[in-house]
Scaffold this motif. Structure first.
Motif, PDB file in Angstrom:
ATOM      1  N   ASP A 129       0.855  -1.183   0.000  1.00  0.00           N
ATOM      2  CA  ASP A 129       0.000   0.000   0.000  1.00  0.00           C
ATOM      3  C   ASP A 129       0.894   1.237   0.000  1.00  0.00           C
ATOM      4  O   ASP A 129       2.117   1.138  -0.166  1.00  0.00           O
ATOM      5  CB  ASP A 129      -0.996  -0.037   1.164  1.00  0.00           C
ATOM      6  N   LEU A 130       0.305   2.420   0.169  1.00  0.00           N
ATOM      7  CA  LEU A 130       1.086   3.660   0.064  1.00  0.00           C
ATOM      8  C   LEU A 130       2.262   3.717   1.040  1.00  0.00           C
ATOM      9  O   LEU A 130       3.328   4.226   0.717  1.00  0.00           O
ATOM     10  CB  LEU A 130       0.182   4.870   0.304  1.00  0.00           C
ATOM     11  N   THR A 131       2.061   3.191   2.257  1.00  0.00           N
ATOM     12  CA  THR A 131       3.117   3.277   3.264  1.00  0.00           C
ATOM     13  C   THR A 131       4.329   2.440   2.904  1.00  0.00           C
ATOM     14  O   THR A 131       5.414   2.651   3.440  1.00  0.00           O
ATOM     15  CB  THR A 131       2.605   2.816   4.645  1.00  0.00           C
ATOM     16  N   ALA A 132       4.154   1.467   2.002  1.00  0.00           N
ATOM     17  CA  ALA A 132       5.211   0.494   1.731  1.00  0.00           C
ATOM     18  C   ALA A 132       5.808   0.596   0.333  1.00  0.00           C
ATOM     19  O   ALA A 132       6.628  -0.238  -0.043  1.00  0.00           O
ATOM     20  CB  ALA A 132       4.679  -0.918   1.958  1.00  0.00           C
ATOM     21  N   ILE A 133       5.411   1.604  -0.431  1.00  0.00           N
ATOM     22  CA  ILE A 133       5.949   1.741  -1.778  1.00  0.00           C
ATOM     23  C   ILE A 133       7.469   1.881  -1.758  1.00  0.00           C
ATOM     24  O   ILE A 133       8.173   1.288  -2.587  1.00  0.00           O
ATOM     25  CB  ILE A 133       5.295   2.936  -2.501  1.00  0.00           C
ATOM     26  N   SER A 134       7.994   2.643  -0.815  1.00  0.00           N
ATOM     27  CA  SER A 134       9.451   2.830  -0.743  1.00  0.00           C
ATOM     28  C   SER A 134      10.165   1.518  -0.456  1.00  0.00           C
ATOM     29  O   SER A 134      11.226   1.244  -1.010  1.00  0.00           O
ATOM     30  CB  SER A 134       9.807   3.857   0.343  1.00  0.00           C
ATOM     31  N   SER A 135       9.589   0.698   0.421  1.00  0.00           N
ATOM     32  CA  SER A 135      10.194  -0.595   0.725  1.00  0.00           C
ATOM     33  C   SER A 135      10.162  -1.507  -0.493  1.00  0.00           C
ATOM     34  O   SER A 135      11.141  -2.211  -0.796  1.00  0.00           O
ATOM     35  CB  SER A 135       9.469  -1.270   1.891  1.00  0.00           C
ATOM     36  N   LEU A 136       9.038  -1.519  -1.205  1.00  0.00           N
ATOM     37  CA  LEU A 136       8.952  -2.341  -2.410  1.00  0.00           C
ATOM     38  C   LEU A 136      10.010  -1.908  -3.419  1.00  0.00           C
ATOM     39  O   LEU A 136      10.682  -2.752  -4.026  1.00  0.00           O
ATOM     40  CB  LEU A 136       7.550  -2.230  -3.013  1.00  0.00           C
ATOM     41  N   LYS A 137      10.158  -0.614  -3.568  1.00  0.00           N
ATOM     42  CA  LYS A 137      11.181  -0.083  -4.484  1.00  0.00           C
ATOM     43  C   LYS A 137      12.569  -0.561  -4.095  1.00  0.00           C
ATOM     44  O   LYS A 137      13.336  -1.040  -4.940  1.00  0.00           O
ATOM     45  CB  LYS A 137      11.127   1.444  -4.465  1.00  0.00           C
ATOM     46  N   TRP A 201       5.654 -11.245  -0.721  1.00  0.00           N
ATOM     47  CA  TRP A 201       5.908 -10.202   0.292  1.00  0.00           C
ATOM     48  C   TRP A 201       4.755  -9.222   0.269  1.00  0.00           C
ATOM     49  O   TRP A 201       4.328  -8.762  -0.794  1.00  0.00           O
ATOM     50  CB  TRP A 201       7.220  -9.488  -0.012  1.00  0.00           C
ATOM     51  N   PHE A 202       4.217  -8.924   1.457  1.00  0.00           N
ATOM     52  CA  PHE A 202       3.118  -7.975   1.605  1.00  0.00           C
ATOM     53  C   PHE A 202       3.479  -6.983   2.691  1.00  0.00           C
ATOM     54  O   PHE A 202       4.023  -7.348   3.740  1.00  0.00           O
ATOM     55  CB  PHE A 202       1.822  -8.696   1.992  1.00  0.00           C
ATOM     56  N   ALA A 203       3.127  -5.699   2.498  1.00  0.00           N
ATOM     57  CA  ALA A 203       3.277  -4.700   3.559  1.00  0.00           C
ATOM     58  C   ALA A 203       2.131  -3.705   3.461  1.00  0.00           C
ATOM     59  O   ALA A 203       1.809  -3.209   2.376  1.00  0.00           O
ATOM     60  CB  ALA A 203       4.622  -3.985   3.445  1.00  0.00           C
ATOM     61  N   GLY A 204       1.513  -3.438   4.624  1.00  0.00           N
ATOM     62  CA  GLY A 204       0.385  -2.521   4.649  1.00  0.00           C
ATOM     63  C   GLY A 204      -0.191  -2.400   6.045  1.00  0.00           C
ATOM     64  O   GLY A 204       0.540  -2.513   7.046  1.00  0.00           O
ATOM     65  N   GLU A 205      -1.498  -2.204   6.134  1.00  0.00           N
ATOM     66  CA  GLU A 205      -2.177  -2.006   7.413  1.00  0.00           C
ATOM     67  C   GLU A 205      -2.137  -3.278   8.259  1.00  0.00           C
ATOM     68  O   GLU A 205      -2.143  -4.390   7.737  1.00  0.00           O
ATOM     69  CB  GLU A 205      -3.626  -1.578   7.125  1.00  0.00           C
ATOM     70  N   PHE A 206      -2.108  -3.120   9.582  1.00  0.00           N
ATOM     71  CA  PHE A 206      -1.905  -4.214  10.531  1.00  0.00           C
ATOM     72  C   PHE A 206      -2.885  -5.376  10.336  1.00  0.00           C
ATOM     73  O   PHE A 206      -2.476  -6.530  10.168  1.00  0.00           O
ATOM     74  CB  PHE A 206      -2.026  -3.666  11.958  1.00  0.00           C
ATOM     75  N   GLU A 207      -4.184  -5.096  10.365  1.00  0.00           N
ATOM     76  CA  GLU A 207      -5.170  -6.172  10.234  1.00  0.00           C
ATOM     77  C   GLU A 207      -5.143  -6.776   8.838  1.00  0.00           C
ATOM     78  O   GLU A 207      -5.346  -7.984   8.668  1.00  0.00           O
ATOM     79  CB  GLU A 207      -6.559  -5.648  10.576  1.00  0.00           C
ATOM     80  N   ASN A 208      -4.875  -5.950   7.830  1.00  0.00           N
ATOM     81  CA  ASN A 208      -4.752  -6.448   6.466  1.00  0.00           C
ATOM     82  C   ASN A 208      -3.559  -7.392   6.344  1.00  0.00           C
ATOM     83  O   ASN A 208      -3.627  -8.424   5.662  1.00  0.00           O
ATOM     84  CB  ASN A 208      -4.600  -5.265   5.508  1.00  0.00           C
ATOM     85  N   ALA A 209      -2.468  -7.058   7.025  1.00  0.00           N
ATOM     86  CA  ALA A 209      -1.286  -7.923   7.005  1.00  0.00           C
ATOM     87  C   ALA A 209      -1.568  -9.246   7.708  1.00  0.00           C
ATOM     88  O   ALA A 209      -1.181 -10.322   7.226  1.00  0.00           O
ATOM     89  CB  ALA A 209      -0.102  -7.220   7.666  1.00  0.00           C
ATOM     90  N   GLN A 210      -2.256  -9.184   8.855  1.00  0.00           N
ATOM     91  CA  GLN A 210      -2.581 -10.404   9.587  1.00  0.00           C
ATOM     92  C   GLN A 210      -3.472 -11.333   8.765  1.00  0.00           C
ATOM     93  O   GLN A 210      -3.225 -12.550   8.678  1.00  0.00           O
ATOM     94  CB  GLN A 210      -3.260 -10.055  10.905  1.00  0.00           C
ATOM     95  N   SER A 211      -4.529 -10.773   8.179  1.00  0.00           N
ATOM     96  CA  SER A 211      -5.456 -11.601   7.422  1.00  0.00           C
ATOM     97  C   SER A 211      -4.811 -12.135   6.145  1.00  0.00           C
ATOM     98  O   SER A 211      -5.097 -13.267   5.727  1.00  0.00           O
ATOM     99  CB  SER A 211      -6.724 -10.817   7.083  1.00  0.00           C
ATOM    100  N   THR A 212      -3.929 -11.350   5.549  1.00  0.00           N
ATOM    101  CA  THR A 212      -3.239 -11.813   4.340  1.00  0.00           C
ATOM    102  C   THR A 212      -2.274 -12.942   4.663  1.00  0.00           C
ATOM    103  O   THR A 212      -2.155 -13.913   3.908  1.00  0.00           O
ATOM    104  CB  THR A 212      -2.495 -10.645   3.658  1.00  0.00           C
ATOM    105  N   ARG A 213      -1.617 -12.855   5.811  1.00  0.00           N
ATOM    106  CA  ARG A 213      -0.728 -13.941   6.247  1.00  0.00           C
ATOM    107  C   ARG A 213      -1.503 -15.249   6.415  1.00  0.00           C
ATOM    108  O   ARG A 213      -1.072 -16.311   5.956  1.00  0.00           O
ATOM    109  CB  ARG A 213      -0.039 -13.560   7.557  1.00  0.00           C
ATOM    110  N   LYS A 214      -2.664 -15.153   7.061  1.00  0.00           N
ATOM    111  CA  LYS A 214      -3.510 -16.341   7.235  1.00  0.00           C
ATOM    112  C   LYS A 214      -4.018 -16.859   5.892  1.00  0.00           C
ATOM    113  O   LYS A 214      -4.079 -18.066   5.665  1.00  0.00           O
ATOM    114  CB  LYS A 214      -4.689 -16.004   8.153  1.00  0.00           C
ATOM    115  N   PHE A 215      -4.371 -15.943   5.006  1.00  0.00           N
ATOM    116  CA  PHE A 215      -4.858 -16.314   3.681  1.00  0.00           C
ATOM    117  C   PHE A 215      -3.791 -17.068   2.891  1.00  0.00           C
ATOM    118  O   PHE A 215      -4.070 -18.101   2.259  1.00  0.00           O
ATOM    119  CB  PHE A 215      -5.280 -15.051   2.930  1.00  0.00           C
ATOM    120  N   LEU A 216      -2.565 -16.568   2.934  1.00  0.00           N
ATOM    121  CA  LEU A 216      -1.480 -17.228   2.201  1.00  0.00           C
ATOM    122  C   LEU A 216      -1.224 -18.631   2.738  1.00  0.00           C
ATOM    123  O   LEU A 216      -0.921 -19.551   1.973  1.00  0.00           O
ATOM    124  CB  LEU A 216      -0.205 -16.387   2.296  1.00  0.00           C
TER     125      LEU A 216
END
Length: 242
Positions: A129-137, A201-216
């Motif tokens: 998401d927007l907060t993690a664009i720099s890390s992705l780069k 690799w995923f980076a973003g909002e806390f709950e979104n990260a938690q649910s995405t981890r479980k989803f993966l």
């Protein structure tokens, strides 16, 4: 560190350029610095000092500091500067500071810290998401040229990937920022179904990260060695992340 300039890159993303002598010491390892400023905005800062055992002693009471990890988006060692791209959060002290920062303002920093590179694989799926664009780069820049990379990126109006990503072999999937959280898992599944990546690799909002981890793990059968989901901010927690 001293502010050189602050400018809006695109809607919701502010770039603050900071100068400090011997800045190379700050950018050798890790993606992030721990930015520090007084919780009482406008108060003269009192910085941590080092105890005899080497641990930092943080100021307390009225001098308490607000400290959050921010990604180093870029650096210019010749001019001793680093750039931090800071996403806007209405309740975030750091994001409010970024918009109002003026040349000559001072801010504290500790670091570097955090992840410096992803595990070596032949293919990657990156989502930010927007907060993690720099890390992705930063992470994409250091992935071997032989590897295949697909990136799902929250991209506001005016966002130009050519200005952000330093490699032209990225397969980009640009998403409206407001739709990122609600659609990212479906988009990951779609990409993995079409061409399964070896590492996600995923980076973003806390709950979104938690649910995405479980989803993966549950839906895509990925182990902890196959994926990394990081929380860069938390909705409803003032100042978390920025």
């Amino acid at each position: 560190m001293q502010v050189v300039q602050s400018e809006a890159l695109v809607t919701g993303l502010q770039r603050v350029t900071l100068r400090f002598p011997n800045i190379s010491d700050l950018v050798d390892d890790g993606l992030h610095v721990r930015l520090m400023m007084p919780k009482d905005v406008g108060r003269a800062p009192v910085w941590p000092v080092m105890a005899e055992n080497g641990s930092p002693v943080w100021p307390q009471g009225d001098d308490e500091l607000h400290a959050r990890f921010i990604t180093i988006a870029d650096n210019d060692l010749a001019n001793e500067t680093v750039a931090l791209d800071i996403a806007s959060h209405d309740d975030g002290l750091v994001s409010r500071w970024a918009v109002s920062a003026k040349p000559g303002d001072e801010v504290g920093a500790m670091g570097p810290a955090g992840l410096s590179a992803l595990p070596v694989r032949e293919s990657y799926l990156l989502a930010a998401d927007l907060t993690a664009i720099s890390s992705l780069k930063r992470l994409a820049r250091d992935i071997p040229a032989s590897a295949r990379i697909t990136a799902i990126v929250a991209a506001p109006a005016g966002f130009d990937p050519a200005d952000c990503f330093q490699r032209d072999d990225l397969s980009l999937r640009l998403v409206e920022p407001d739709a990122f959280e609600s659609t990212v898992q479906a988009r990951i599944a779609q990409e993995m179904d079409a061409d399964r990546a070896e590492f996600v690799w995923f980076a973003g909002e806390f709950e979104n990260a938690q649910s995405t981890r479980k989803f993966l793990k549950s839906e895509l059968g990925m182990t902890k060695d196959d994926q990394l989901c990081a929380a860069y901010w938390r909705r409803g927690h003032a100042g978390y992340g920025s």
